[in-house]
Design an enzyme around this catalytic site. Sequence first.
Site, PDB file in Angstrom:
ATOM      1  N   TYR A  17      25.680  43.018 -20.242  1.00  0.00           N
ATOM      2  CA  TYR A  17      24.631  43.668 -19.779  1.00  0.00           C
ATOM      3  C   TYR A  17      23.939  43.681 -21.186  1.00  0.00           C
ATOM      4  CZ  TYR A  17      26.357  45.160 -15.158  1.00  0.00           C
ATOM      5  OH  TYR A  17      27.097  45.251 -13.885  1.00  0.00           O
ATOM      6  N   LEU A  77      20.791  49.665  -2.707  1.00  0.00           N
ATOM      7  CA  LEU A  77      19.449  49.444  -2.177  1.00  0.00           C
ATOM      8  C   LEU A  77      18.888  48.153  -2.023  1.00  0.00           C
ATOM      9  CD1 LEU A  77      17.771  52.395  -4.157  1.00  0.00           C
ATOM     10  CD2 LEU A  77      19.125  52.533  -2.026  1.00  0.00           C
ATOM     11  N   ALA A  78      19.694  47.231  -2.025  1.00  0.00           N
ATOM     12  CA  ALA A  78      19.419  45.931  -1.697  1.00  0.00           C
ATOM     13  C   ALA A  78      18.225  45.342  -2.532  1.00  0.00           C
ATOM     14  CB  ALA A  78      19.082  45.532  -0.257  1.00  0.00           C
ATOM     15  N   GLY A  79      18.438  45.813  -3.806  1.00  0.00           N
ATOM     16  CA  GLY A  79      17.300  45.183  -4.768  1.00  0.00           C
ATOM     17  C   GLY A  79      16.116  45.836  -4.508  1.00  0.00           C
ATOM     18  N   GLY A 130      12.459  52.276   0.115  1.00  0.00           N
ATOM     19  CA  GLY A 130      11.121  52.588   0.774  1.00  0.00           C
ATOM     20  C   GLY A 130       9.975  51.657   0.189  1.00  0.00           C
ATOM     21  N   SER A 181      24.395  47.209  -6.017  1.00  0.00           N
ATOM     22  CA  SER A 181      22.985  46.958  -5.125  1.00  0.00           C
ATOM     23  C   SER A 181      23.125  47.823  -4.072  1.00  0.00           C
ATOM     24  CB  SER A 181      22.976  45.557  -5.020  1.00  0.00           C
ATOM     25  OG  SER A 181      21.542  45.107  -4.424  1.00  0.00           O
ATOM     26  N   LEU A 206      14.677  46.924  -1.473  1.00  0.00           N
ATOM     27  CA  LEU A 206      14.397  46.705  -0.055  1.00  0.00           C
ATOM     28  C   LEU A 206      14.559  48.236   0.835  1.00  0.00           C
ATOM     29  CD1 LEU A 206      15.187  43.145   1.173  1.00  0.00           C
ATOM     30  CD2 LEU A 206      13.020  44.104   0.818  1.00  0.00           C
ATOM     31  N   LEU A 207      15.680  48.726   0.572  1.00  0.00           N
ATOM     32  CA  LEU A 207      16.049  49.947   1.153  1.00  0.00           C
ATOM     33  C   LEU A 207      15.567  51.117   0.542  1.00  0.00           C
ATOM     34  CD1 LEU A 207      19.708  48.968   2.021  1.00  0.00           C
ATOM     35  CD2 LEU A 207      17.763  48.829   3.530  1.00  0.00           C
TER      36      LEU A 207
END
Length: 322
Positions: free
Chosen positions: A53, A213-215, A220, A211, A217-218
Amino acid sequence: MDYVNLGRSGLQVSPLCLGTMNFGPETSEDDSFAIMDRAHELGINFFDTANVYGWKKGEGVTEHILGRWFAQGGGRREKTVIATKLYGDMGDWPNDRGLSALNIRRACDASLRRMQTDYIDIYQAHHIDRNTPFEEFWEAMEILRQQGKILYVGSSNFAGWHIAKAQETAARRSFFGLTSEQSHYNLLTRAAELEVLPACLDYGLGVIPWSPLAGGLLGGVLRKLDKGRSASEHMVKELDKHRDKIVAYEKLCDELGEDPAYVALAWLLAQPAVTAPIIGPRTLEQLEGTMRTLEITLDEQTLARLDEIFPGHRAAPEDYAW
């Protein structure tokens, strides 16, 4: 904060794991320190990082940031369950990557130096190494544990059969084996339900979804675009691919009166085997907002509606056979 056991272990962790991948590239060191301090104030004791990282080969930028934060004292290290990972390229020579006994030893010592600590709570394989037998992997991890350099071993991005083979090999050596699996899992990406989650349940591994929030997409995304926020080309392509689902999802979240990001995280916490999704706040405001997740309980009707929008999988083989 209601702490939970990480899989079958006695280790108690917060049900949200603070991901540090943004520390350095996206979030300044001072802001990273502030986020970590606030995480402790909120009761989050579980932090995740990796030697790669920071994305400057061999430098371990994010681990260095953690080390300088730990060095401030005040119980920062003692209060933190720190999980780091090895596998990726940390140099240009052939043994600067993978899960060989040589790289495990070198990578562990380097992570300890960067993080200014004498032990790692959870040492995770960032990826399966198809060129290294599990006998070699476990012998190297056993030595690190005997030396007091690591306490638990975890995996990341393993298939179900990798988990099974790892655990059976560890059992033959009378070793505890894997404690956790860090897997790509969210409402949009549910392939882990086929074999990874069942394997984790059977062998007692805690699942740490990455992930969640799916990158974004989830998180908002439609609301944000309506407010004039910009989106990357990749995000636009992914949104176009899943637009109908995202429209239905955000409509459901509106009915619930909840932020889509927090609903997505609450859904993960309702899934068997999941211990703690990884959250990756870039700001204090994002961190503090995410705590709303722990106040949300999704009823059976809502869970069923989410399954209608984002169809999941039954465990194999019933998913594709009788």
